[in-house]
Design a protein around this motif. Structure first.
Motif, PDB file in Angstrom:
ATOM      1  N   GLU A 249       0.885  -1.171   0.245  1.00  0.00           N
ATOM      2  CA  GLU A 249       0.137   0.485   0.183  1.00  0.00           C
ATOM      3  C   GLU A 249       0.524   1.185  -0.014  1.00  0.00           C
ATOM      4  O   GLU A 249       0.458   1.914  -0.426  1.00  0.00           O
ATOM      5  CB  GLU A 249      -0.783  -0.023   1.420  1.00  0.00           C
ATOM      6  N   GLU A 250       2.053   1.419   0.742  1.00  0.00           N
ATOM      7  CA  GLU A 250       2.959   2.437   0.862  1.00  0.00           C
ATOM      8  C   GLU A 250       3.619   2.736  -0.669  1.00  0.00           C
ATOM      9  O   GLU A 250       3.494   3.602  -1.114  1.00  0.00           O
ATOM     10  CB  GLU A 250       4.264   2.005   2.035  1.00  0.00           C
ATOM     11  N   ALA A 251       4.050   1.477  -1.348  1.00  0.00           N
ATOM     12  CA  ALA A 251       4.316   1.020  -2.688  1.00  0.00           C
ATOM     13  C   ALA A 251       3.065   1.945  -3.409  1.00  0.00           C
ATOM     14  O   ALA A 251       3.782   2.917  -4.131  1.00  0.00           O
ATOM     15  CB  ALA A 251       5.104   0.618  -2.932  1.00  0.00           C
ATOM     16  N   GLY A 252       2.203   2.175  -3.033  1.00  0.00           N
ATOM     17  CA  GLY A 252       1.218   1.857  -3.926  1.00  0.00           C
ATOM     18  C   GLY A 252       0.730   3.608  -3.700  1.00  0.00           C
ATOM     19  O   GLY A 252       0.298   4.471  -4.324  1.00  0.00           O
ATOM     20  N   ASP A 253       1.040   4.093  -2.910  1.00  0.00           N
ATOM     21  CA  ASP A 253       0.636   5.367  -2.765  1.00  0.00           C
ATOM     22  C   ASP A 253       1.496   6.664  -2.920  1.00  0.00           C
ATOM     23  O   ASP A 253       0.896   7.307  -3.721  1.00  0.00           O
ATOM     24  CB  ASP A 253       1.186   5.524  -1.649  1.00  0.00           C
ATOM     25  N   TRP A 254       2.981   5.696  -3.130  1.00  0.00           N
ATOM     26  CA  TRP A 254       4.227   6.118  -4.068  1.00  0.00           C
ATOM     27  C   TRP A 254       4.073   6.355  -5.418  1.00  0.00           C
ATOM     28  O   TRP A 254       4.302   7.609  -6.363  1.00  0.00           O
ATOM     29  CB  TRP A 254       5.025   5.936  -3.616  1.00  0.00           C
ATOM     30  N   LEU A 255       3.636   4.871  -5.904  1.00  0.00           N
ATOM     31  CA  LEU A 255       3.191   5.677  -7.285  1.00  0.00           C
ATOM     32  C   LEU A 255       2.241   6.174  -7.644  1.00  0.00           C
ATOM     33  O   LEU A 255       2.084   7.107  -8.974  1.00  0.00           O
ATOM     34  CB  LEU A 255       2.828   3.466  -7.566  1.00  0.00           C
ATOM     35  N   GLY A 256       0.667   5.901  -6.800  1.00  0.00           N
ATOM     36  CA  GLY A 256      -0.319   6.909  -7.054  1.00  0.00           C
ATOM     37  C   GLY A 256       0.085   8.344  -7.643  1.00  0.00           C
ATOM     38  O   GLY A 256       0.036   9.311  -8.092  1.00  0.00           O
ATOM     39  N   LEU A 257       1.301   9.297  -6.418  1.00  0.00           N
ATOM     40  CA  LEU A 257       1.155  10.187  -7.078  1.00  0.00           C
ATOM     41  C   LEU A 257       2.097  10.834  -8.048  1.00  0.00           C
ATOM     42  O   LEU A 257       2.602  11.108  -8.414  1.00  0.00           O
ATOM     43  CB  LEU A 257       2.242  10.488  -5.264  1.00  0.00           C
ATOM     44  N   GLY A 258       2.947   9.429  -8.509  1.00  0.00           N
ATOM     45  CA  GLY A 258       4.114   9.971  -9.070  1.00  0.00           C
ATOM     46  C   GLY A 258       2.694   9.568 -10.970  1.00  0.00           C
ATOM     47  O   GLY A 258       3.416  10.420 -11.437  1.00  0.00           O
ATOM     48  N   LEU A 259       2.014   9.301  -9.983  1.00  0.00           N
ATOM     49  CA  LEU A 259       1.489   9.368 -12.010  1.00  0.00           C
ATOM     50  C   LEU A 259       0.691  10.114 -11.984  1.00  0.00           C
ATOM     51  O   LEU A 259       0.167  10.647 -13.524  1.00  0.00           O
ATOM     52  CB  LEU A 259       0.398   8.043 -12.144  1.00  0.00           C
ATOM     53  N   ALA A 260       0.324  11.023 -11.262  1.00  0.00           N
ATOM     54  CA  ALA A 260      -0.468  12.052 -11.553  1.00  0.00           C
ATOM     55  C   ALA A 260       0.510  13.421 -11.159  1.00  0.00           C
ATOM     56  O   ALA A 260       0.359  13.998 -11.979  1.00  0.00           O
ATOM     57  CB  ALA A 260      -0.985  12.769  -9.204  1.00  0.00           C
ATOM     58  N   ASN A 261       2.239  13.420 -11.556  1.00  0.00           N
ATOM     59  CA  ASN A 261       2.664  13.939 -11.757  1.00  0.00           C
ATOM     60  C   ASN A 261       2.246  13.745 -13.552  1.00  0.00           C
ATOM     61  O   ASN A 261       2.621  14.661 -14.439  1.00  0.00           O
ATOM     62  CB  ASN A 261       3.904  14.056 -11.573  1.00  0.00           C
ATOM     63  N   LEU A 262       2.748  12.549 -14.504  1.00  0.00           N
ATOM     64  CA  LEU A 262       2.721  11.885 -15.358  1.00  0.00           C
ATOM     65  C   LEU A 262       1.187  12.660 -16.145  1.00  0.00           C
ATOM     66  O   LEU A 262       1.668  13.089 -17.171  1.00  0.00           O
ATOM     67  CB  LEU A 262       3.295  10.839 -15.777  1.00  0.00           C
ATOM     68  N   ALA A 263       0.199  12.673 -15.261  1.00  0.00           N
ATOM     69  CA  ALA A 263      -1.146  13.254 -16.187  1.00  0.00           C
ATOM     70  C   ALA A 263      -1.110  14.037 -15.971  1.00  0.00           C
ATOM     71  O   ALA A 263      -1.689  14.839 -17.620  1.00  0.00           O
ATOM     72  CB  ALA A 263      -1.839  12.767 -14.728  1.00  0.00           C
ATOM     73  N   ALA A 264       0.122  15.201 -15.103  1.00  0.00           N
ATOM     74  CA  ALA A 264      -0.458  16.660 -15.545  1.00  0.00           C
ATOM     75  C   ALA A 264       0.334  16.939 -16.817  1.00  0.00           C
ATOM     76  O   ALA A 264      -0.170  17.928 -17.250  1.00  0.00           O
ATOM     77  CB  ALA A 264       0.073  17.268 -14.314  1.00  0.00           C
ATOM     78  N   ALA A 265       1.688  15.844 -16.874  1.00  0.00           N
ATOM     79  CA  ALA A 265       2.684  16.166 -18.358  1.00  0.00           C
ATOM     80  C   ALA A 265       1.417  15.927 -19.914  1.00  0.00           C
ATOM     81  O   ALA A 265       1.814  16.778 -19.982  1.00  0.00           O
ATOM     82  CB  ALA A 265       4.161  15.648 -17.878  1.00  0.00           C
ATOM     83  N   PHE A 266       1.056  14.335 -19.609  1.00  0.00           N
ATOM     84  CA  PHE A 266       1.280  14.583 -20.391  1.00  0.00           C
ATOM     85  C   PHE A 266      -0.172  13.364 -20.738  1.00  0.00           C
ATOM     86  O   PHE A 266      -0.748  13.320 -22.103  1.00  0.00           O
ATOM     87  CB  PHE A 266       1.340  12.353 -20.480  1.00  0.00           C
ATOM     88  N   ASP A 267      -1.082  13.910 -20.127  1.00  0.00           N
ATOM     89  CA  ASP A 267      -2.787  14.257 -20.144  1.00  0.00           C
ATOM     90  C   ASP A 267      -3.410  12.688 -21.301  1.00  0.00           C
ATOM     91  O   ASP A 267      -3.753  12.772 -21.679  1.00  0.00           O
ATOM     92  CB  ASP A 267      -3.292  15.006 -20.809  1.00  0.00           C
ATOM     93  N   PRO A 268      -3.119  11.115 -21.157  1.00  0.00           N
ATOM     94  CA  PRO A 268      -3.072  10.422 -21.471  1.00  0.00           C
ATOM     95  C   PRO A 268      -4.261  10.186 -21.003  1.00  0.00           C
ATOM     96  O   PRO A 268      -4.988  10.234 -20.452  1.00  0.00           O
ATOM     97  CB  PRO A 268      -1.731   9.274 -20.647  1.00  0.00           C
ATOM     98  N   GLU A 269      -4.393   8.593 -22.445  1.00  0.00           N
ATOM     99  CA  GLU A 269      -6.575   8.247 -21.780  1.00  0.00           C
ATOM    100  C   GLU A 269      -5.657   6.920 -20.968  1.00  0.00           C
ATOM    101  O   GLU A 269      -6.865   6.255 -20.590  1.00  0.00           O
ATOM    102  CB  GLU A 269      -6.209   7.220 -23.136  1.00  0.00           C
ATOM    103  N   LEU A 270      -4.418   6.467 -21.156  1.00  0.00           N
ATOM    104  CA  LEU A 270      -4.162   5.087 -20.270  1.00  0.00           C
ATOM    105  C   LEU A 270      -3.026   4.917 -19.614  1.00  0.00           C
ATOM    106  O   LEU A 270      -1.714   5.339 -20.315  1.00  0.00           O
ATOM    107  CB  LEU A 270      -4.492   4.009 -21.458  1.00  0.00           C
ATOM    108  N   PHE A 271      -2.769   4.792 -18.675  1.00  0.00           N
ATOM    109  CA  PHE A 271      -1.704   4.581 -17.460  1.00  0.00           C
ATOM    110  C   PHE A 271      -2.004   3.266 -17.716  1.00  0.00           C
ATOM    111  O   PHE A 271      -2.701   1.931 -17.240  1.00  0.00           O
ATOM    112  CB  PHE A 271      -1.310   4.844 -16.028  1.00  0.00           C
ATOM    113  N   VAL A 272      -0.495   2.774 -18.092  1.00  0.00           N
ATOM    114  CA  VAL A 272      -0.360   0.383 -18.046  1.00  0.00           C
ATOM    115  C   VAL A 272       1.082   0.375 -17.017  1.00  0.00           C
ATOM    116  O   VAL A 272       1.988   0.894 -17.184  1.00  0.00           O
ATOM    117  CB  VAL A 272      -0.311   0.024 -19.240  1.00  0.00           C
ATOM    118  N   ILE A 273       0.503  -0.660 -16.816  1.00  0.00           N
ATOM    119  CA  ILE A 273       1.323  -0.543 -14.967  1.00  0.00           C
ATOM    120  C   ILE A 273       2.157  -1.758 -15.335  1.00  0.00           C
ATOM    121  O   ILE A 273       1.329  -3.040 -15.075  1.00  0.00           O
ATOM    122  CB  ILE A 273       0.762  -0.207 -13.394  1.00  0.00           C
TER     123      ILE A 273
END
Length: 352
Positions: A249-273
């Motif tokens: 869960e802790e790793a997931g929290d950090w993952l979600g934070l990074g994805l939000a930053n990437l969404a602000a930069a690229f506005d993708p349709e989809l994230f694939v993990i």
């Protein structure tokens, strides 16, 4: 595999070897145009203190093993590091000893085959977009959680590599200024908090502190915290071990934070993990989605990208590397024809 002779000819015309070089292994496979792997092999990645030639020897050996049984047309290599815009030189590999290493030329002279060198995360992303979880999404971001964090961006169905070929190094975004030291030389990189290495480090520290909540971890390794791996954490979490669930869960929290930053930069349709850590499934992804929604810029007033697990697992890198090498074959043929008749080649556009 039982096929008709005609089917064999179809496959053999398009067979390419894909090689995936990670921090701990070299995996290779013979790949059909549809992304099917006909044969596989792997070898341990030599320790980073050894010369780059030792790694090249390992690559040449796994390719030679596969070529004994299959006629292949090219080799695609997914390398864990920065690869230049010509897909020829590994500029920097944090987990290996390559520094401005002319890998394509070194392998081409040894193997006598066309070679494409690509960042391993780009290669894995391309496979997911072509035949995996991202198929049908024109704009997507793929994040691979392994020893570190790699990634890639696909825009309009094309792999975006950046002006110098090294886009997508998301793992080295700073998320904690002055934070944990990263192998790249900086502090606070994203991969120090959400990668497989990060999960392993946190689990070992918890166990070494002899915390009562780490009893399941310690029992699983006979009291030796150094034997704890990220895979073990995922396994115990799936069995319901609360400490391991919390670590993911802790790793997931950090993952979600990074994805939000990437969404602000690229506005993708989809994230694939993808990557090894993603095999934890919803134990990782659901906390990541929650953190993503909490942190997403403009949340509640914008379309939200999906966050899904990759489908191709550890084979994505070699499938994608093979497909990228196959795509480049027509340009090699054109270049050979032009050189043969003595005319200068046309200016080459950027490869996908």
């Amino acid at each position: 595999m039982a096929t008709s002779r005609e089917g064999d000819r179809f496959h053999y015309r398009g067979l390419v070897i894909g090689v995936d070089i990670g921090g701990s292994k070299v995996a290779a496979g013979v790949v059909t145009p549809g992304g099917r792997i006909l044969a596989r092999t792997r070898a341990e990645t030599p320790h980073r203190s050894k010369s780059p030639k030792t790694v090249e020897d390992t690559i040449a050996a796994v390719v030679a093993e596969l070529r004994r049984s299959y006629p292949v047309r090219a080799v695609g290599v997914g390398a864990a590091g920065f690869v230049d815009d010509q897909r020829a030189t590994v500029l920097f590999a944090p987990h290996l000893s390559w520094r401005a290493e002319p890998l394509r030329e070194a392998l081409r002279s040894r193997l006598q085959l066309p070679i494409v060198v690509e960042n391993d995360a780009n290669a894995a992303a391309w496979a997911e977009v072509r035949v995996g979880a991202g198929r049908g999404a024109a704009d997507s971001v793929v994040v691979n959680l392994g020893t570190g964090i790699g990634g890639a961006v696909v825009i309009g169905g094309e792999l975006y590599r950046g002006r110098h070929g090294i886009a997508g190094e998301f793992g080295h975004m700073t998320v904690v200024p002055g934070g944990l030291r990263c192998e790249c030389g900086n502090r606070g990189c994203w991969e120090q908090y959400a990668s497989g290495n990060a999960v392993t480090r946190e689990a070992r520290e918890l166990a070494a502190a002899d915390s009562p909540v780490a009893r399941g971890l310690l029992n699983a390794v006979a009291g030796n915290p150094s034997l704890i791996t990220g895979g073990l954490v995922s396994e115990l979490a799936r069995e319901g071990d609360l400490a391991c669930v919390e670590l993911l869960e802790e790793a997931g929290d950090w993952l979600g934070l990074g994805l939000a930053n990437l969404a602000a930069a690229f506005d993708p349709e989809l994230f694939v993990i993808g990557g090894g850590v993603s095999e934890s499934g919803e134990l990782l992804l659901e906390p990541a989605r929650r953190a993503f929604r909490r942190t997403l810029t403009g949340r509640g007033y914008r379309p939200e990208p999906g966050v899904v697990a990759a489908e191709l697992g550890n084979e994505a890198g070699l499938i994608g590397a093979a497909d990228l090498a196959r795509d480049a074959l027509p340009r090699w043929r054109q270049g050979r024809r032009q050189r043969r008749i003595g005319t200068p080649p046309r200016r080459r556009g950027r490869l996908r």
